[in-house]
Design a protein around this motif. Structure first.
Motif, short mmCIF file in Angstrom:
data_model
loop_
_atom_site.label_atom_id
_atom_site.label_comp_id
_atom_site.label_asym_id
_atom_site.label_seq_id
_atom_site.Cartn_x
_atom_site.Cartn_y
_atom_site.Cartn_z
N PHE A 1 0.85 -1.19 0.00
CA PHE A 1 0.00 0.00 0.00
C PHE A 1 0.89 1.24 0.00
CE2 PHE A 1 -2.40 3.35 2.14
CZ PHE A 1 -3.59 3.31 1.42
N GLN A 2 0.57 2.20 -0.85
CA GLN A 2 1.33 3.44 -0.91
C GLN A 2 0.41 4.62 -0.64
OE1 GLN A 2 3.27 3.66 -4.72
NE2 GLN A 2 4.38 1.77 -4.40
N VAL A 3 0.92 5.58 0.11
CA VAL A 3 0.16 6.80 0.39
C VAL A 3 1.14 7.97 0.39
CG1 VAL A 3 0.33 6.55 2.92
CG2 VAL A 3 -1.54 7.89 1.93
N THR A 4 0.66 9.12 -0.06
CA THR A 4 1.49 10.31 -0.06
C THR A 4 0.66 11.51 0.39
OG1 THR A 4 2.96 11.73 -1.37
CG2 THR A 4 1.05 10.84 -2.50
N VAL B 1 -2.54 8.61 9.67
CA VAL B 1 -3.55 7.72 10.23
C VAL B 1 -3.79 6.55 9.28
CG1 VAL B 1 -6.02 7.53 10.79
CG2 VAL B 1 -4.67 9.45 11.68
N ILE B 2 -3.91 6.84 8.00
CA ILE B 2 -4.13 5.78 7.00
C ILE B 2 -2.94 4.83 6.97
CG2 ILE B 2 -4.39 5.32 4.53
CD1 ILE B 2 -5.91 8.06 4.41
N ALA B 3 -1.72 5.38 6.94
CA ALA B 3 -0.51 4.54 6.88
C ALA B 3 -0.43 3.64 8.11
CB ALA B 3 0.73 5.41 6.76
N ARG B 4 -0.66 4.20 9.28
CA ARG B 4 -0.59 3.41 10.52
C ARG B 4 -1.66 2.33 10.55
NH1 ARG B 4 2.58 6.02 14.79
NH2 ARG B 4 3.42 7.97 13.95
N TYR B 5 -2.87 2.66 10.12
CA TYR B 5 -3.94 1.67 10.07
C TYR B 5 -3.56 0.50 9.15
CZ TYR B 5 -8.28 -0.65 8.98
OH TYR B 5 -9.23 -1.62 8.77
N MET B 6 -3.06 0.84 7.98
CA MET B 6 -2.68 -0.21 7.02
C MET B 6 -1.55 -1.07 7.58
SD MET B 6 -4.66 -0.26 4.56
CE MET B 6 -5.61 0.56 3.35
N ARG B 7 -0.59 -0.47 8.25
CA ARG B 7 0.48 -1.26 8.87
C ARG B 7 -0.08 -2.20 9.93
NH1 ARG B 7 3.54 4.04 9.02
NH2 ARG B 7 4.87 3.97 7.18
N LEU B 8 -0.98 -1.67 10.76
CA LEU B 8 -1.60 -2.51 11.79
C LEU B 8 -2.44 -3.64 11.19
CD1 LEU B 8 -2.70 0.17 14.41
CD2 LEU B 8 -0.96 -1.61 14.71
N SER B 9 -2.94 -3.41 9.98
CA SER B 9 -3.72 -4.44 9.27
C SER B 9 -2.83 -5.48 8.61
CB SER B 9 -4.60 -3.78 8.21
OG SER B 9 -5.52 -2.90 8.81
N GLY B 10 -1.51 -5.31 8.74
CA GLY B 10 -0.57 -6.28 8.17
C GLY B 10 -0.06 -5.94 6.79
N SER C 1 4.79 9.20 10.51
CA SER C 1 5.55 7.98 10.26
C SER C 1 5.95 7.79 8.79
CB SER C 1 4.75 6.77 10.73
OG SER C 1 3.56 6.63 9.95
N ASN C 2 6.22 8.89 8.09
CA ASN C 2 6.56 8.76 6.66
C ASN C 2 7.89 8.02 6.48
OD1 ASN C 2 7.51 11.39 7.79
ND2 ASN C 2 8.58 11.51 5.82
N ASP C 3 7.98 7.30 5.37
CA ASP C 3 9.18 6.54 5.03
C ASP C 3 10.16 7.35 4.20
OD1 ASP C 3 8.29 3.93 6.12
OD2 ASP C 3 6.73 4.16 4.59
N ALA C 4 9.66 8.35 3.50
CA ALA C 4 10.52 9.15 2.63
C ALA C 4 10.02 10.59 2.59
CB ALA C 4 10.54 8.58 1.21
N PHE C 5 10.96 11.49 2.38
CA PHE C 5 10.64 12.90 2.18
C PHE C 5 11.41 13.33 0.94
CE2 PHE C 5 11.03 17.45 2.63
CZ PHE C 5 9.82 17.83 3.19
N VAL C 6 10.68 13.67 -0.13
CA VAL C 6 11.29 13.98 -1.42
C VAL C 6 11.17 15.47 -1.70
CG1 VAL C 6 11.20 13.55 -3.90
CG2 VAL C 6 10.78 11.68 -2.30
#
Length: 123
Positions: free
Chosen positions: A6-9, A32-41, A89-94
């Motif tokens: 899952f990708q979100v920006t 919130v979306i990123a954390r929810y998706m991570r918690l969902s596996g 909790s972003n993974d990248a900053f471009v």
């Protein structure tokens, strides 16, 4: 499909001025979306960044009495700081002025031209 990555920006923040509550809101919403998706596996890639081009950026730099790159370095840093303060909790900053971004855009442009998706015509 819960197994697909899952990708979100966030929006690509425009750096003609410092961040405001709207930037915080959209960053938190994406977080919130990123954390929810991570918690969902799900495997998640969460990106944020800044758009550092345009006339307004040049005008804002001129009004501040500094070079545009110095101006965007400062303002982009404010956006990074916002994400840190909010514990986003972003993974990248471009940044659009970074070389890897420029190279990626140039590569995409060449591929689209080569495949005939970008061409000159009369409209």
């Amino acid at each position: 499909d819960r197994k697909r990555p899952f990708q979100v920006t966030t929006p690509i923040y425009y750096v003609n001025d410092k961040p405001h509550v709207g930037h915080a809101y959209t960053s938190i919403a994406c977080d919130v979306i990123a954390r929810y998706m991570r918690l969902s596996g799900r495997e998640v890639f969460f990106q944020s960044g800044t758009d550092e081009h345009g006339q307004k950026v040049e005008d804002s730099a001129k009004a501040a009495g500094i070079e545009p790159q110095v101006f965007v370095d400062d303002v982009s840093g404010s956006f990074r700081d916002l994400l840190t303060v909010l514990n986003i909790s972003n993974d990248a900053f471009v940044r659009t002025t970074e070389m890897h971004h420029r190279e990626a855009v140039q590569h995409l442009w060449r591929v689209l031209v080569d495949k005939g998706y970008i061409y000159l015509d009369n409209y």
